[in-house]
Design a protein around this motif. Structure first.
Motif, short mmCIF file in Angstrom:
data_model
loop_
_atom_site.label_atom_id
_atom_site.label_comp_id
_atom_site.label_asym_id
_atom_site.label_seq_id
_atom_site.Cartn_x
_atom_site.Cartn_y
_atom_site.Cartn_z
N LEU A 128 0.78 -1.07 0.18
CA LEU A 128 -0.04 0.19 0.10
C LEU A 128 0.76 1.11 0.07
O LEU A 128 0.57 2.20 -0.50
CB LEU A 128 -0.84 0.06 1.26
CG LEU A 128 -1.80 1.27 1.45
CD1 LEU A 128 -2.92 1.41 0.27
CD2 LEU A 128 -2.61 1.25 2.61
N LEU A 129 2.20 1.38 0.75
CA LEU A 129 2.68 2.54 0.92
C LEU A 129 3.64 2.70 -0.50
O LEU A 129 3.60 3.93 -0.83
CB LEU A 129 3.93 2.32 1.79
CG LEU A 129 3.17 2.32 3.50
CD1 LEU A 129 4.33 1.90 4.48
CD2 LEU A 129 2.56 3.80 3.83
N ASN A 130 3.74 1.62 -1.24
CA ASN A 130 4.66 1.76 -2.32
C ASN A 130 3.71 2.27 -3.52
O ASN A 130 4.06 3.04 -4.36
CB ASN A 130 5.09 0.34 -2.79
CG ASN A 130 6.05 0.42 -3.91
OD1 ASN A 130 6.99 1.25 -3.97
ND2 ASN A 130 5.91 -0.62 -4.95
N THR A 131 2.46 1.71 -3.35
CA THR A 131 1.28 2.35 -4.43
C THR A 131 1.42 3.76 -4.14
O THR A 131 0.93 4.66 -5.01
CB THR A 131 0.24 1.48 -4.24
OG1 THR A 131 0.28 0.06 -4.44
CG2 THR A 131 -0.94 1.95 -5.17
N GLY A 132 1.34 4.13 -2.91
CA GLY A 132 1.21 5.68 -2.58
C GLY A 132 2.26 6.47 -3.10
O GLY A 132 2.19 7.60 -3.49
N HIS A 161 -1.70 5.69 8.81
CA HIS A 161 -2.11 4.67 9.33
C HIS A 161 -1.32 3.51 9.07
O HIS A 161 -0.88 2.55 9.84
CB HIS A 161 -3.68 4.30 9.29
CG HIS A 161 -4.41 5.27 10.04
ND1 HIS A 161 -4.21 5.71 11.22
CD2 HIS A 161 -5.72 5.73 9.64
CE1 HIS A 161 -5.14 6.63 11.66
NE2 HIS A 161 -6.03 6.60 10.54
N SER A 162 -1.25 3.44 7.55
CA SER A 162 -0.09 2.21 7.22
C SER A 162 1.23 2.46 7.83
O SER A 162 1.91 1.30 7.98
CB SER A 162 -0.30 2.27 5.58
OG SER A 162 0.34 1.49 4.89
N LEU A 163 1.87 3.58 7.71
CA LEU A 163 3.11 3.70 8.30
C LEU A 163 3.19 3.38 9.78
O LEU A 163 4.20 2.46 10.25
CB LEU A 163 3.54 5.14 8.25
CG LEU A 163 3.95 5.76 6.81
CD1 LEU A 163 4.12 7.44 6.97
CD2 LEU A 163 5.22 5.13 6.28
N GLN A 164 2.16 3.70 10.46
CA GLN A 164 2.23 3.35 11.96
C GLN A 164 2.05 1.78 12.21
O GLN A 164 2.88 1.15 12.92
CB GLN A 164 1.23 3.91 12.80
CG GLN A 164 1.40 5.42 12.87
CD GLN A 164 0.12 6.10 13.46
OE1 GLN A 164 -0.87 5.62 13.46
NE2 GLN A 164 0.46 7.47 13.99
N CYS A 165 1.05 1.13 11.42
CA CYS A 165 0.96 -0.37 11.37
C CYS A 165 2.12 -1.03 11.06
O CYS A 165 2.58 -1.97 11.75
CB CYS A 165 -0.32 -0.56 10.46
SG CYS A 165 -0.68 -2.56 10.41
#
Length: 1187
Positions: free
Chosen positions: A680-684, A697-701
């Motif tokens: 998900l982060l890479n897609t962002g 939220h994805s970074l924290q998770c």
């Protein structure tokens, strides 16, 4: 010999009940004045007075026997006994002089006191009332007891002989007017205690006179046949004698009051003023008929404006004793109306003890009807939110008495009402109303803590609170509003927390306190009762308020304070199941982060392996997590396939939020969330337009997943493959965070920066310490490019003006709360980066860009930067010095690029750099030995920088950076030999203005001497040599500019008034050897020709400055409307503290020692008095008759 004999005599008193002592006293009395001499001393100056002083000094229980012995001695020879008593008072003052019989017979009191002053001990300023130590611990109480017992035993005869009391009062009055503090302090205490004893005598006489008068009236009213004329005459004679004795006692009290109290209650010494005020309070309480009037109350009212908290405290405690007796309130009406405003203002006193007693006094004043206005009460109400717990508790007692003291009376024999019908129901509502009206809704815990000691029974009525929330209102009863219900739930939570934890809220605690057995039992009982109540009531409460985020957040915190064993022992498993269902429904309904976080914490609290309910809760938690993770993966897959459509779907946001929240409290490593989140982060990154909340939220998770994996590896339970996987995941995630540092969204960048700093610190070389060598493959060292990017982020997002902060939107730039929150975020970012510097994760020289901001952003980040400098100096002093000089060089280059090389050295930019250099020098401290190498390196680098760029004008011109030497002139470090390497012969001859920095810097280096070792000699020099070094003239070859610079370099040292306790000065040879004056002495070869004789170097004129009392008072009388405080106001204020001016400075203060002199006449030039009563109050102010 005398001392040994006294010890034997004292032992005989203790062992045989004082009989031998009496006999000895009697034998001595029989000898009269011709009793002879012992060891060359008159007997009256021998055993007896030594015995009196020793008894008081030892503080034993034989005081009655000693006084009786003295009375027997007085009856045999009153002159000898009285001389013993006089010497007793002299000895109790710490004077080693002795009043002889000849002096007593032929000299006036003033002459005797002058002689004793000359005989006073010059070696020490201490005297028995001030000496510390176990031997003198009870001296004051024993001294006071002796005076009290003496008057009590003499009250029927001796005190009326017009000799003993007149002599003692005359002596104490004279001593109380002495210039010697020891005499003044001791005699004032003795006089005040003597007055108190006389007040007791006068009170007894008054009672006897009333009884005699009643007997006389009763006898006279009898019929003639039954009337006894002889008895009437006896009663009349007795009343006459009592009246004469009363007049005598009043004359004595009048003499003490006018001769001692009236002058000493405004003495320059706070302890003496406090003694006077304390005793006058006792007089007014004991003998209110004579003393409780405005003529005496005015002294207490005036002294409430005293500059010393100790004296103000005595005023309040004295008044408390008066207001406690409701019968006296009528006599206090005028005083209350005149000084009420002052008492109310003292609730904000800068001394917390005074503020506490002021509030307690106002609580007693509440007994008087309608004295305090609503405005007066409101000024006390808000103190329940004070951070100082004693103040808050006192304010809570005031609030409780004012608002909650009136309860509905319960009918006798009627069943006890519970729940909504309880008498506490209205009081709980009143608490809610007060909390809402105070407009401090975030401080319910402080309100509960303030009321806990006086209203714990009310606050622990959880059954009533639950009923108010769940039950329908009674007929005619107004239901609680939504806002009131929210406040009640918050107060209820705070009471549960207070009962379970038994300690005050954060910010109000005074450290951990060991609870008593009774407190522990109360705590266990409260936890049991609250668990039994809320285990049943919590599920319906959650069901009722399920959609209200604020109420649910507070209610869900209650299980954290439960005694979970009650679920099993009380057979409440069905209520546990109901609670778990309600929590599950709340998780499914809410997307608010705060609600979900408290749900996660509640599951964590309930999943305790120590209790039997663990399996049941763990199954429910695992089922919920399975569903959430499956839903997250399913929606994430759909989202990645159809990006635009999925962003508008709320469930996506919820499901991205939940794993992050659960990861913070629960181990989700078994669900492999790293892969999906990383994807998900890479897609962002690739698309660049992902919503910030999803990215955050994805970074924290992902961050939590890595930390949970690391926790497993630290326990040694992971395999080698797991370690390799964790290493890859961590490095990939760090690179991902680095890429997000350039994101367009500020919140995303801040989150990525914080996580990146945490990971670099956690996975640094520090992680292998403490026996964790197996984690060495996980150590990650940051590259230079990453360090540069982190530093750039700090400079661009932390060191900015408040108005430039783009994180505040929607027109909220001017909102103070938003600005404070933004500053708090920036401080966290800076602290995260400074930790990397402190733990050597990044190069220390990167701190130069941080340190150079010290002055400009001192108010916002000064404490963080200063602590960082301190820690780096502890790690490596040399490298720290290099970093500091690098920051100065950077600022100097920035100034040159802005102003050019022809800048004005008086410009604000250049002066700011010089001030920053001075601040840097102060952080090194005063230990020249420890900091020598570091400061030397700092100067060397500075000299090299100054001569690095040659002049554009050729060899004859100054180097471009020569002005930088001006910045280095903050320390006399002798590096002139190093400076000569860069100087040419022509430079040494230059005298133009452009060469002034070099001239001044060179002279400053040479002023300290020609040997490097002398630079640290001041650290070992005594105070005498330090003082002498100030008087030595500088070398003749120094230029005028050097002299000016020498004067500017001397750091000012505060010279307080010396602590004088006698009219003779201390010997300068007794000066402290470790004093440091901040001045470097010259070498011995340069010092000797200029040294002066010691008696010429001392400055013999320095007096104790009297207290500077400010008063504005006109007219006479007690109750003038225009009367203003006698002294300066002592209320709390919000004036800023300039801590930065004294930062890093730890100078020893210098005492001015005056030459000793045993001759009184040689001290005639000194100020005649060390106290100035007129400086506090003059007679024009106190133009009121004393009686």
């Amino acid at each position: 010999m005398i001392i040994n004999l006294n010890n034997v005599l004292w032992s005989s008193i203790l062992l045989k009940g004082g009989k031998k002592g009496k006999k000895a006293a009697g034998e001595k009395g029989k000898g009269g004045k011709g009793a002879g001499r012992i060891n060359g001393h008159h007997q009256e100056n021998g055993m007896e007075n030594m015995m009196l002083f020793e008894v008081v000094k030892l503080g034993r229980s034989a005081m009655q026997s000693v006084v009786d012995d003295w009375i027997e001695s007085y009856k045999h020879d009153r002159d000898v006994a009285l001389l013993d008593l006089i010497n007793f008072f002299i000895q109790c003052s710490g004077c080693k002089g002795v009043v002889s019989g000849e002096m007593f017979r032929n000299m006036q009191n003033s002459e005797i006191i002058r002689r004793m002053t000359e005989e006073f001990d010059e070696d020490s300023g201490d005297y028995p009332l001030t000496i510390a130590g176990p031997q003198w611990k009870k001296f004051k109480s024993s001294f006071c007891e002796f005076i009290s017992v003496l008057v009590r035993q003499c009250q029927y005869s001796i005190i009326y002989d017009e000799y003993m009391m007149d002599t003692v009062i005359s002596l104490l009055t004279g001593l109380s007017d002495s210039q010697v503090r020891a005499f003044r302090h001791t005699s004032t205490l003795a006089a005040m205690k003597l007055m108190t004893a006389l007040v007791n005598v006068a009170l007894n006489l008054s009672i006897n006179m009333d009884n005699t008068q009643r007997q006389y009236e009763a006898e006279r009213n009898k019929i003639m046949a039954k009337r006894a004329n002889d008895r009437l005459e006896l009663l009349l004679q007795k009343r006459k004698e009592l009246q004469e004795n009363q007049d005598e006692i009043e004359n004595m009290m009048n003499a003490i009051f006018k001769g001692v109290f009236v002058h000493r209650y405004r003495d320059a010494i706070a302890e003496i003023r406090a003694i006077c005020i304390e005793e006058i309070g006792v007089w007014m309480k004991l003998y209110s008929d004579a003393f409780l009037n405005d003529s005496y109350l005015k002294y207490v009212g005036w002294t409430m404006h005293d500059k010393q908290g100790e004296v103000r405290l005595k005023c309040l405690t004295a008044l408390q004793g008066l207001y406690y007796n409701r019968e006296l309130n009528a006599r206090l009406e005028l005083f209350t109306s005149r000084f009420k405003d002052r008492i109310v203002s003292m609730t904000l006193d800068k001394e917390y003890d005074v503020a506490v007693q002021a509030i307690k006094l106002l609580t007693l004043v509440l007994n008087t009807d309608e004295v305090l206005t609503p405005e007066d009460c409101e000024s006390v109400y808000h103190l329940v939110y004070s951070a100082h717990r004693p103040v808050a508790i006192a304010a809570g007692e005031f609030l409780f008495k004012k608002l909650f003291s009136q309860r509905e009376p319960e009918e006798e024999g009627a069943p006890k009402r519970r729940g909504r019908q309880s008498p506490n129901a209205n009081l709980i509502k009143t608490t809610v109303f007060f909390f809402l009206e105070s407009e401090l809704h975030e401080h319910a815990a402080y309100l509960v803590d303030s009321l806990w000691e006086c209203g714990a029974e009310l606050l622990k009525d959880w059954e009533c609170m639950i009923s108010l929330l769940l039950d329908d209102p009674l007929p005619g009863e107004e239901a609680l509003t939504d806002r009131q219900e929210t406040a009640l739930i918050e107060i209820m939570l705070c009471t549960v927390r207070q009962a379970a934890e038994c300690h005050p809220p954060i910010g109000r605690g005074t450290g951990k306190r060991v609870m008593t057995a009774k407190e522990r039992k109360t705590q266990l009982d409260d936890k049991t009762r609250m668990t039994e109540l809320f285990a049943v009531a919590l599920p319906p409460l959650l069901a009722k308020y399920a959609v209200d985020s604020e109420k649910v957040t507070n209610l869900l915190q209650l299980p954290q304070y439960f005694d979970l064993e009650i679920y099993t022992t009380g057979r409440l498993e069905k209520h546990l199941e109901s609670l778990l269902r309600q929590i599950r429904e709340i998780v499914e309904k809410h997307t608010d982060t705060e609600v979900l976080e408290v749900c996660s914490k509640t599951y964590h609290a309930l999943c305790n392996e120590e209790f039997t309910i663990f399996n049941r809760v763990d199954i429910a938690r695992s089922q919920l997590l399975d569903e959430l993770v499956d839903k997250f993966n399913r929606l994430l897959e759909d989202f990645l396939q159809e990006l635009e459509q999925s962003f508008a779907c709320d469930p996506v946001h919820m499901c991205l939020n939940l794993p992050q929240i659960c990861c913070s409290a629960h181990d989700l490593s078994g669900w492999d969330l790293f892969t999906s989140n990383f994807k998900l982060l890479n897609t962002g990154i690739e698309n660049g337009d992902m919503p910030e909340q999803i990215v955050i939220h994805s970074l924290q998770c992902t961050h939590y997943v890595i930390l949970w994996n690391l926790a497993k590896s630290s326990e040694g339970s992971s395999r080698k493959d797991d370690m390799v996987t964790l290493r890859k995941q961590m490095r990939a995630f760090c690179m991902m965070c680095q890429r997000y540092l350039t994101n367009v969204n500020t919140a995303v960048k801040e989150q990525a920066f914080t996580i990146l700093c945490d990971l670099l610190l956690i996975f640094s070389h520090q992680m292998v310490s403490g026996g964790r060598e197996h984690l060495e493959p996980l150590v990650y060292s940051s590259e230079d490019s990453l360090q540069a990017e982190l530093l750039s982020f700090i400079l661009n997002h932390v060191f900015i003006d408040q108005d430039d902060d783009t994180n505040s939107t929607d027109g909220q730039q001017d909102d103070e709360a938003v600005k404070i929150e933004a500053l708090h975020k920036r401080r966290n970012l800076l602290a995260a980066y400074c930790k990397l510097i402190i733990y050597c994760v990044v190069d220390m020289k990167t701190g130069a860009d941080i340190f150079k901001q010290y002055m400009r952003y001192y108010n916002d980040y000064g404490d963080i930067i200063k602590e960082t400098m301190s820690k780096t100096r502890q790690i490596d002093k040399i490298q720290c010095a290099k970093t500091l000089i690098l920051s100065l060089q950077q600022l100097f280059n920035e100034m040159l690029s802005e102003l050019g090389h022809g800048f004005d050295r008086s410009s604000s930019s250049f002066c700011g750099i010089k001030e920053l250099a001075r601040r840097f020098s102060l952080t090194f401290g005063l230990d020249q030995v420890k900091t020598r190498d570091a400061i030397a390196m700092l100067h060397k680098d500075g000299i090299e920088f100054a001569f690095k760029d040659p002049s554009t004008q050729g060899e004859g011109g100054p180097p471009l950076n020569l002005a930088f030497l001006d910045i280095l002139m903050f320390s006399h470090f002798l590096l002139h030999m190093y400076l000569e390497r860069f100087m040419t012969f022509q430079m040494a001859l230059q005298r133009e203005d452009c060469w002034l920095p070099l001239i001044s810097y060179r002279n400053s280096l040479q002023a300290g001497g020609d040997d490097d070792t002398m630079s640290v000699m001041s650290g070992y020099s005594s105070r005498g040599s330090s003082v002498r070094s100030k008087k030595i003239k500088p070398p003749e070859e120094s230029s005028s500019s050097s002299e000016v610079w020498q004067q500017s370099l001397q750091t000012p040292v505060m010279l307080p008034s010396p602590h004088l306790t006698s009219t003779a000065m201390r010997d300068p040879k007794r000066a402290r050897e470790d004093s440091f004056m901040g001045v470097y002495p010259l070498p011995h070869d340069q010092q000797q020709p200029h040294q002066l004789p010691q008696h010429h170097q001392q400055t013999p004129q320095h007096h104790q400055t009297p207290m500077d009392y400010k008063y504005v008072r006109r007219g006479t009388g007690l109750m003038e409307e225009d009367e203003e405080p006698i002294v300066e106001d002592v209320m709390m204020s919000s004036e800023g503290r300039m801590d930065d001016l004294n930062e890093g400075m730890d100078f020893d203060t210098m005492d001015i020692d005056l030459p000793p002199s045993k001759n009184r006449r040689e001290r005639s030039e000194l100020k005649p008095d060390y106290f100035d009563p007129a400086s506090i109050m003059d007679e024009s102010v106190l133009g009121v008759s004393m009686f």
